[in-house]
Scaffold this motif. Sequence first.
Motif, short mmCIF file in Angstrom:
data_model
loop_
_atom_site.label_atom_id
_atom_site.label_comp_id
_atom_site.label_asym_id
_atom_site.label_seq_id
_atom_site.Cartn_x
_atom_site.Cartn_y
_atom_site.Cartn_z
N LYS A 110 14.68 -11.66 44.28
CA LYS A 110 13.80 -12.77 44.67
C LYS A 110 12.44 -12.25 45.13
O LYS A 110 12.30 -11.06 45.45
CB LYS A 110 14.45 -13.57 45.80
N PRO A 111 11.44 -13.13 45.18
CA PRO A 111 10.14 -12.71 45.72
C PRO A 111 10.31 -12.08 47.10
O PRO A 111 11.11 -12.54 47.91
CB PRO A 111 9.36 -14.02 45.79
N SER A 160 5.46 -8.17 40.40
CA SER A 160 6.85 -7.80 40.65
C SER A 160 7.02 -6.50 41.41
O SER A 160 8.04 -6.28 42.03
CB SER A 160 7.62 -7.70 39.33
N SER A 171 8.37 -7.05 45.90
CA SER A 171 7.87 -7.97 44.88
C SER A 171 6.99 -9.03 45.52
O SER A 171 7.42 -9.73 46.44
CB SER A 171 9.03 -8.65 44.15
N ALA A 172 5.76 -9.15 45.01
CA ALA A 172 4.86 -10.21 45.45
C ALA A 172 4.82 -11.33 44.41
O ALA A 172 3.98 -12.22 44.48
CB ALA A 172 3.46 -9.64 45.67
N ALA A 173 5.74 -11.28 43.46
CA ALA A 173 5.78 -12.29 42.40
C ALA A 173 6.27 -13.62 42.95
O ALA A 173 6.91 -13.68 43.99
CB ALA A 173 6.70 -11.82 41.27
N LYS A 174 5.99 -14.67 42.23
CA LYS A 174 6.45 -16.01 42.62
C LYS A 174 7.77 -16.37 41.95
O LYS A 174 8.34 -17.40 42.25
CB LYS A 174 5.37 -17.03 42.29
N GLU A 175 8.23 -15.52 41.05
CA GLU A 175 9.48 -15.74 40.35
C GLU A 175 10.37 -14.51 40.50
O GLU A 175 9.93 -13.47 40.98
CB GLU A 175 9.21 -16.01 38.86
N GLU A 176 11.61 -14.62 40.06
CA GLU A 176 12.56 -13.52 40.16
C GLU A 176 12.26 -12.41 39.16
O GLU A 176 11.88 -12.67 38.03
CB GLU A 176 13.98 -14.03 39.91
N ARG A 177 12.44 -11.18 39.61
CA ARG A 177 12.39 -10.01 38.73
C ARG A 177 13.84 -9.72 38.32
O ARG A 177 14.73 -9.64 39.17
CB ARG A 177 11.81 -8.81 39.46
#
Length: 194
Positions: free
Chosen positions: A105-106, A132, A179-185
Amino acid sequence: MPTRQLFPTHFYEVRLDQPALLDELADSCRALAAEDVAGTRWSKAHGYRGYTSYASLNDLPQRDPAFADLKRLLDRHVATFAAEAGFDLGGRRLKLDSLWVNVMKPGGTHSGHLHPYSAVSGTFYVAVPPGSGALKLEDPRLAMLMAAPPRDGTFVYAEPAPGTLFLWESWLRHEVMPSAAKEERVSVSFNYRW
């Protein structure tokens, strides 16, 4: 030159053009994250931000054709890496020992570690949204705690993309950056033994 380099650290990076496999693996990984109760419990109990099948499932290539297809690709690339690293396998081949799913998760991260009792470890990246985070690799000399001055390259950051395969010798300390992404890696990690 009077100076030569000894004991190189090998790191293998290739981008696999397998869009259909990526789609199948994305679906399979997310289905496991939704259905694997034991893996979800383990992830929560160990502070893993997201889901991993690391401690719950050990038969993914037999369970799902997408993981069987991935294993066939991994076997070929691991054999190439072993040859390039100069492994003397005595006519034997490295064998897949474990393979697990990571749906992070983010904000998720994985602290520095290595993979004991294995020869080659790696990760295949399925979904890598922007931000990510990289795989951080550590110079193995750092652990020796010598009084040496700092040098460039103590840490190397390998940036994945969907379809990226990273391989390294299992003793190489590494970590997954936050992870600074807004979606899952989504990724699949694995170990090979001799």
